[in-house]
Design an enzyme around this catalytic site. Structure first.
Site, PDB file in Angstrom:
ATOM      1  NE  ARG A   1      -0.207  -0.223   4.992  1.00 55.03           N
ATOM      2  CZ  ARG A   1      -0.514   0.367   6.148  1.00 55.03           C
ATOM      3  NH1 ARG A   1      -1.605   1.080   6.246  1.00 55.03           N
ATOM      4  NH2 ARG A   1       0.246   0.225   7.204  1.00 55.03           N
TER       5      ARG A   1
ATOM      6  CE  LYS B   1      10.036  -3.244   8.872  1.00 59.91           C
ATOM      7  NZ  LYS B   1       8.934  -3.299   9.856  1.00 59.91           N
TER       8      LYS B   1
ATOM      9  CE  LYS C   1       7.866  -1.069   5.398  1.00 60.24           C
ATOM     10  NZ  LYS C   1       7.161  -2.178   6.064  1.00 60.24           N
TER      11      LYS C   1
ATOM     12  CG  ASP D   1       8.895  -5.317   5.930  1.00 58.29           C
ATOM     13  OD1 ASP D   1       8.500  -6.432   5.546  1.00 58.29           O
ATOM     14  OD2 ASP D   1       8.197  -4.553   6.618  1.00 58.29           O
TER      15      ASP D   1
ATOM     16  CD  GLU E   1       9.207  -6.939   9.272  1.00 56.18           C
ATOM     17  OE1 GLU E   1       8.096  -6.776   9.819  1.00 56.18           O
ATOM     18  OE2 GLU E   1      10.090  -6.067   9.247  1.00 56.18           O
TER      19      GLU E   1
ATOM     20  CG  ASP F   1       5.132  -8.100  10.457  1.00 50.38           C
ATOM     21  OD1 ASP F   1       4.374  -8.206  11.448  1.00 50.38           O
ATOM     22  OD2 ASP F   1       5.228  -7.046   9.803  1.00 50.38           O
TER      23      ASP F   1
ATOM     24  CE  LYS G   1       4.752  -4.696  12.419  1.00 49.45           C
ATOM     25  NZ  LYS G   1       4.446  -4.561  10.966  1.00 49.45           N
TER      26      LYS G   1
ATOM     27  CG  ASP H   1       9.556   3.630  11.787  1.00 45.53           C
ATOM     28  OD1 ASP H   1       8.554   2.959  12.077  1.00 45.53           O
ATOM     29  OD2 ASP H   1      10.068   3.624  10.654  1.00 45.53           O
TER      30      ASP H   1
END
Length: 363
Positions: A24, A160, A162, A190, A218, A243, A267, A323
């Site tokens: 997204r 991290k 993406k 990730d 991840e 995750d 999470k 973050d």
């Protein structure tokens, strides 16, 4: 201290830059804020984002779940009876993890206020200062390199990154970032479920052979593809972190049984709140498995709760990805946890320490 009412608000905060992943693109934090009121005038704050592509929760479903299923069970309950309250929340309905998390966070906030202590001390104590990484959104290579260099210059020691949009470009993205920040920051990839198992092995072998050292990768494959996760874990040197594959304690036990990952990302919006997050950390600790604590696109309300958990369970939660507030254009919260780039610190204020939330729209 008894619960008398549960109210809602909408919090809207623009991001400094668009948040882009394989799943997204988001430009604003738009979260439901939950306020649990008590008979002695105290208010506990919780928060939940609508992350439909991951948890299945929408703004409407969060409000309806709390208003019609969770809240009626809690009115009149004593905050001191925390285990009973969390059990009532968790058994109120199936799934709806973000709604449950928001209420659990608010109740834990009140629990700290009841005993006039910051939440982390009631959960076990610890050093009230931790360090987070920062997310580098998937984008053009030059933009990702520039964002990475900027983050390192601002003091972030873990990035991290993406990926998961295009396997060939992903490899080039990571190689370019590694060349720009080598020896100055740890790199975490990730993929947000964006690769197949074979693509993940191909990409990671290509990066490892090129001398790119990664701290972890991840969720390289689809959430339900535990066999694919195990396939990757068995064939690469880079540690693999689960995750989206892991929401609650039962999934953690299955993941451990299969040896499908090396690290678990906790999470609160997946676990349904603090109680299950602690259970996951305890299970992982029994098997000597490290955990990361992460967040969705959340403000410093719910991220503060995750910080308290991270501090109290720091023997198992060795990596921090909190973050969300650093990605926001401003912090709407007065009080609570202090975010200063990569450093996050907790004050001695009771509970979560939140005094006021600016710009909150009543619902």
């Amino acid at each position: 201290m008894k619960i008398t009412d549960i109210r809602f608000g909408m919090l809207r905060v623009p991001l400094k830059t668009a948040f882009k992943t394989a799943l997204r693109t988001v430009e604003n934090v738009e979260d439901i804020v939950v306020m649990v009121h008590t008979d002695d005038g105290h208010i506990g704050y919780g928060e939940a984002p609508a992350t439909a592509v991951i948890t299945g929760d929408t703004h409407g479903s969060i409000i309806d779940a709390i208003r019609h299923y969770i809240a009626p069970r809690l009115i009149g309950e004593e905050i001191a009876d925390l285990n009973r309250i969390t059990r009532l929340i968790q058994t109120s309905m199936e799934r709806n993890s973000s709604a449950k998390a928001a209420v659990e966070i608010a109740v834990h906030d009140l629990w700290g206020q009841l005993y006039n202590a910051p939440l982390y001390k009631l959960l076990g104590g610890g050093d009230p200062v931790i360090t987070t990484d920062i997310t580098i959104s998937v984008d053009y290579i030059d933009k990702m390199v520039a964002d990475s260099v900027s983050a390192v210059e601002r003091g972030f020691e873990s990035l991290k990154i993406k990926v998961g949009k295009d396997i060939g470009v992903d490899i080039e993205r990571v190689r370019a970032i590694h060349a720009a920040v080598e020896n100055r920051a740890l790199l975490r990839l990730d993929a947000n479920q964006g690769w197949t198992a074979k693509e993940a092995v191909y990409a990671l072998h290509a990066l490892e052979d090129a001398g790119v050292r990664l701290e972890l990768v991840e969720q390289p494959v689809k959430a339900r593809d535990l066999e694919g996760m195990r396939y990757v874990t068995e064939r690469v040197h880079t540690p693999v972190m689960a995750d989206e594959s892991v929401f609650g304690p039962m999934e953690v036990m299955e993941l451990i049984r299969m040896r499908a990952a090396d690290i678990i990302n906790i999470k609160l919006m997946k676990t349904g709140g603090i109680s299950n997050a602690i259970k996951i950390a305890d299970i992982a600790g029994l098997y000597g498995i490290e955990c990361m604590i992460g967040c969705m696109l959340e403000s410093s309300i719910s991220v503060a709760a995750a910080v308290h958990v991270a501090v109290a369970k720091s023997d198992v939660i060795t990596k921090v990805d909190l973050d969300g507030p650093s990605l926001c254009a401003y912090d709407p919260v007065d009080g609570g946890v202090t975010f200063n780039e990569s450093e996050i610190s907790i004050t001695d204020a009771p509970g979560l320490g939140i005094r006021e939330i600016r710009g909150l729209e009543a619902l």
